[in-house]
Motif scaffolding. Structure first.
Motif, mmCIF file in Angstrom:
data_model
loop_
_atom_site.group_PDB
_atom_site.id
_atom_site.type_symbol
_atom_site.label_atom_id
_atom_site.label_comp_id
_atom_site.label_asym_id
_atom_site.label_seq_id
_atom_site.Cartn_x
_atom_site.Cartn_y
_atom_site.Cartn_z
ATOM 1 N N ILE A 1 -90.970 -4.415 58.162
ATOM 2 C CA ILE A 1 -92.023 -4.590 57.167
ATOM 3 C C ILE A 1 -91.443 -4.920 55.801
ATOM 4 O O ILE A 1 -92.029 -5.691 55.032
ATOM 5 N N GLY A 2 -90.273 -4.367 55.465
ATOM 6 C CA GLY A 2 -89.649 -4.688 54.189
ATOM 7 C C GLY A 2 -89.300 -6.159 54.093
ATOM 8 O O GLY A 2 -89.475 -6.787 53.042
ATOM 9 N N SER A 3 -88.815 -6.727 55.201
ATOM 10 C CA SER A 3 -88.502 -8.156 55.224
ATOM 11 C C SER A 3 -89.770 -8.990 55.111
ATOM 12 O O SER A 3 -89.783 -10.032 54.440
ATOM 13 N N LEU A 4 -90.843 -8.533 55.772
ATOM 14 C CA LEU A 4 -92.118 -9.249 55.697
ATOM 15 C C LEU A 4 -92.631 -9.298 54.258
ATOM 16 O O LEU A 4 -93.072 -10.353 53.777
ATOM 17 N N ILE A 5 -92.561 -8.179 53.563
ATOM 18 C CA ILE A 5 -93.028 -8.127 52.173
ATOM 19 C C ILE A 5 -92.145 -8.995 51.286
ATOM 20 O O ILE A 5 -92.636 -9.735 50.421
ATOM 21 N N GLU A 6 -90.832 -8.929 51.503
ATOM 22 C CA GLU A 6 -89.913 -9.730 50.687
ATOM 23 C C GLU A 6 -90.214 -11.221 50.834
ATOM 24 O O GLU A 6 -90.193 -11.977 49.859
ATOM 25 N N GLU A 7 -90.506 -11.651 52.066
ATOM 26 C CA GLU A 7 -90.764 -13.061 52.315
ATOM 27 C C GLU A 7 -91.980 -13.569 51.547
ATOM 28 O O GLU A 7 -92.036 -14.740 51.158
ATOM 29 N N GLN A 8 -92.953 -12.695 51.316
ATOM 30 C CA GLN A 8 -94.189 -13.127 50.663
ATOM 31 C C GLN A 8 -94.007 -13.389 49.167
ATOM 32 O O GLN A 8 -94.829 -14.064 48.547
ATOM 33 N N PHE A 9 -92.959 -12.856 48.579
ATOM 34 C CA PHE A 9 -92.734 -13.029 47.148
ATOM 35 C C PHE A 9 -91.553 -13.957 46.865
ATOM 36 O O PHE A 9 -91.124 -14.078 45.723
ATOM 37 N N SER B 1 -90.861 -1.113 62.505
ATOM 38 C CA SER B 1 -90.299 -0.478 61.313
ATOM 39 C C SER B 1 -90.331 1.041 61.438
ATOM 40 O O SER B 1 -89.383 1.726 61.050
ATOM 41 N N ILE B 2 -91.428 1.570 62.005
ATOM 42 C CA ILE B 2 -91.563 3.024 62.136
ATOM 43 C C ILE B 2 -90.509 3.578 63.082
ATOM 44 O O ILE B 2 -89.823 4.564 62.776
ATOM 45 N N THR C 1 -99.642 3.587 51.693
ATOM 46 C CA THR C 1 -100.658 4.510 52.208
ATOM 47 C C THR C 1 -100.136 5.276 53.418
ATOM 48 O O THR C 1 -100.340 6.491 53.540
ATOM 49 N N MET C 2 -99.439 4.571 54.310
ATOM 50 C CA MET C 2 -98.895 5.228 55.493
ATOM 51 C C MET C 2 -97.853 6.275 55.109
ATOM 52 O O MET C 2 -97.835 7.387 55.662
ATOM 53 N N VAL C 3 -97.002 5.952 54.150
ATOM 54 C CA VAL C 3 -95.979 6.905 53.697
ATOM 55 C C VAL C 3 -96.637 8.123 53.062
ATOM 56 O O VAL C 3 -96.233 9.269 53.324
ATOM 57 N N LEU C 4 -97.658 7.914 52.246
ATOM 58 C CA LEU C 4 -98.356 9.040 51.612
ATOM 59 C C LEU C 4 -99.016 9.931 52.654
ATOM 60 O O LEU C 4 -99.000 11.164 52.521
ATOM 61 N N ILE C 5 -99.589 9.340 53.691
ATOM 62 C CA ILE C 5 -100.207 10.140 54.753
ATOM 63 C C ILE C 5 -99.158 11.000 55.455
ATOM 64 O O ILE C 5 -99.369 12.197 55.708
ATOM 65 N N LEU C 6 -98.001 10.401 55.745
ATOM 66 C CA LEU C 6 -96.930 11.159 56.387
ATOM 67 C C LEU C 6 -96.442 12.303 55.496
ATOM 68 O O LEU C 6 -96.206 13.422 55.967
ATOM 69 N N SER D 1 -85.754 3.852 54.676
ATOM 70 C CA SER D 1 -85.466 3.070 55.879
ATOM 71 C C SER D 1 -86.691 2.276 56.309
ATOM 72 O O SER D 1 -86.577 1.145 56.787
ATOM 73 N N LEU D 2 -87.873 2.861 56.122
ATOM 74 C CA LEU D 2 -89.108 2.196 56.521
ATOM 75 C C LEU D 2 -89.328 0.898 55.755
ATOM 76 O O LEU D 2 -89.819 -0.082 56.306
ATOM 77 N N GLY D 3 -88.964 0.879 54.484
ATOM 78 C CA GLY D 3 -89.169 -0.312 53.664
ATOM 79 C C GLY D 3 -87.924 -1.138 53.449
ATOM 80 O O GLY D 3 -87.936 -2.071 52.641
ATOM 81 N N SER D 4 -86.854 -0.840 54.161
ATOM 82 C CA SER D 4 -85.602 -1.568 53.965
ATOM 83 C C SER D 4 -85.724 -3.015 54.415
ATOM 84 O O SER D 4 -86.415 -3.325 55.384
ATOM 85 N N PHE D 5 -85.049 -3.911 53.713
ATOM 86 C CA PHE D 5 -85.027 -5.311 54.131
ATOM 87 C C PHE D 5 -83.613 -5.884 54.192
ATOM 88 O O PHE D 5 -83.388 -6.917 54.834
ATOM 89 N N LEU D 6 -82.640 -5.238 53.558
ATOM 90 C CA LEU D 6 -81.281 -5.762 53.595
ATOM 91 C C LEU D 6 -80.669 -5.645 54.991
ATOM 92 O O LEU D 6 -80.107 -6.613 55.509
ATOM 93 N N ALA D 7 -80.777 -4.470 55.587
ATOM 94 C CA ALA D 7 -80.205 -4.282 56.920
ATOM 95 C C ALA D 7 -80.854 -5.194 57.959
ATOM 96 O O ALA D 7 -80.148 -5.863 58.725
ATOM 97 N N PRO D 8 -82.200 -5.293 58.021
ATOM 98 C CA PRO D 8 -82.796 -6.229 58.988
ATOM 99 C C PRO D 8 -82.429 -7.684 58.711
ATOM 100 O O PRO D 8 -82.200 -8.459 59.648
ATOM 101 N N ASP D 9 -82.376 -8.073 57.438
ATOM 102 C CA ASP D 9 -82.085 -9.469 57.104
ATOM 103 C C ASP D 9 -80.642 -9.852 57.430
ATOM 104 O O ASP D 9 -80.383 -10.933 57.966
ATOM 105 N N LEU D 10 -79.695 -8.983 57.086
ATOM 106 C CA LEU D 10 -78.287 -9.335 57.217
ATOM 107 C C LEU D 10 -77.692 -8.958 58.567
ATOM 108 O O LEU D 10 -76.768 -9.618 59.048
#
Length: 306
Positions: free
Chosen positions: A261-269, A93-94, A288-293, A243-252
């Protein structure tokens, strides 16, 4: 008289603070309800126990975070090993988000510079042309991108018709397709901040450097880019974070090898088989990673400003 003036000034200052508080109150309430409250819910859920049929059991547990970082075997009775699967998804994802940011910058900066150097009466039209495709829902635009890139889509048909290729290119379900999807989705987020920065730039500085026989590339590298750097940083953040949390582009547009990672999170819910605490934990790790960056960016900006 002096004492009365001081008292009057204090009263005015207190009145100003009260007025400012009242004016800011709606914004704080909105931020609290729409931003802070959901984040707190996700934080609490990440420390709860998974319910077998979906949802959570209100029992404190670190199992979700342990599952993310450690592999304890199928039955949880083996010595813990680092869980590289989820770490690999994070790393993918990064670099996907980073590559999309670089591509957007390479295309967005010249585009923004071109728009900002047009006559003032034409700039609004160019901005309109850049943003009008994004009035359409992101889902529809991503599906349209898949239609464009597929084996029987207009891109391959055009290349075959021109004789450039003899058989369709397999772009869909690849990292390239995901890159193109992320780039297409967030390009305006790069163009608009840079355009705003270039529009405020004093072009007399470039003219002065040219009068002193500075090459164009030297003018761009040593004068223009440092002057518009805040816009570049803002654009990079606005592209990288979503882009880091996107799930539409990876899924489709991607496949199993482009899982982010966005797809992973979506799958859990999704559905009854999801793992809400694990999805919440992955969300908090991502946050947390985004806040650190962002803190690193802010600290670097303060150092350069000083």
């Amino acid at each position: 008289m002096a004492g009365g003036g001081a008292t009057g000034g204090a009263v005015q200052s207190e009145t100003y603070r009260e007025a400012r508080t009242l004016l800011l109150l709606p914004a704080w309430v909105t931020l609290g309800l729409l931003t802070l409250a959901p984040l707190m819910i996700m934080l609490v859920y990440s420390f709860l126990t998974k319910e077998f049929r979906g949802g959570v059991i209100w029992e404190f547990s670190l199992e979700a975070y342990d599952q993310f970082f450690f592999d304890r075997g199928l039955f949880g009775d083996e010595p813990p090993k680092i869980e590289w699967t989820y770490i690999g998804i994070f790393w993918r994802s990064i670099w996907q988000a980073g590559a999309a940011t670089i591509l957007s910058l390479l295309i967005g900066f010249p585009t923004a510079y071109f728009i900002a150097t047009r006559p003032e009466g034409q700039r609004a039209l160019w901005v309109f042309l850049v943003t009008i495709p994004y009035w359409v829902n992101l889902l529809i635009r991503t599906v349209s991108m898949k239609f464009l890139l597929r084996g029987e889509g207009p891109l391959n048909d055009g290349l075959i018709g021109l004789g450039i290729i003899s058989e369709p290119l397999g772009i869909v379900n690849t990292n390239l397709a995901v890159q193109l999807g992320l780039f297409y989705s967030y390009l305006p987020f790069m163009v608009l901040p840079i355009y705003a920065a270039v529009e405020r730039y004093n072009f007399a500085l470039s003219e002065a450097a040219s009068d002193l026989y500075a090459p164009r590339w030297a003018v761009m590298r040593r004068i223009v880019i440092p002057s518009v750097k805040p816009g570049i940083i803002a654009g990079c953040i606005l592209v990288f974070v979503p882009s880091l949390g996107s799930f539409l582009a990876p899924d489709l547009l991607g496949g199993a090898k482009t899982f982010m990672i966005g797809s992973l999170i979506e799958e859990q819910f999704k559905g009854n088989a999801g793992n809400w605490p694990f999805g919440a934990a992955a969300s908090m790790i991502l946050l947390t990673m985004v806040l650190i960056l962002l803190m690193i960016f802010a600290r670097q900006s303060r150092k350069e400003a000083a």
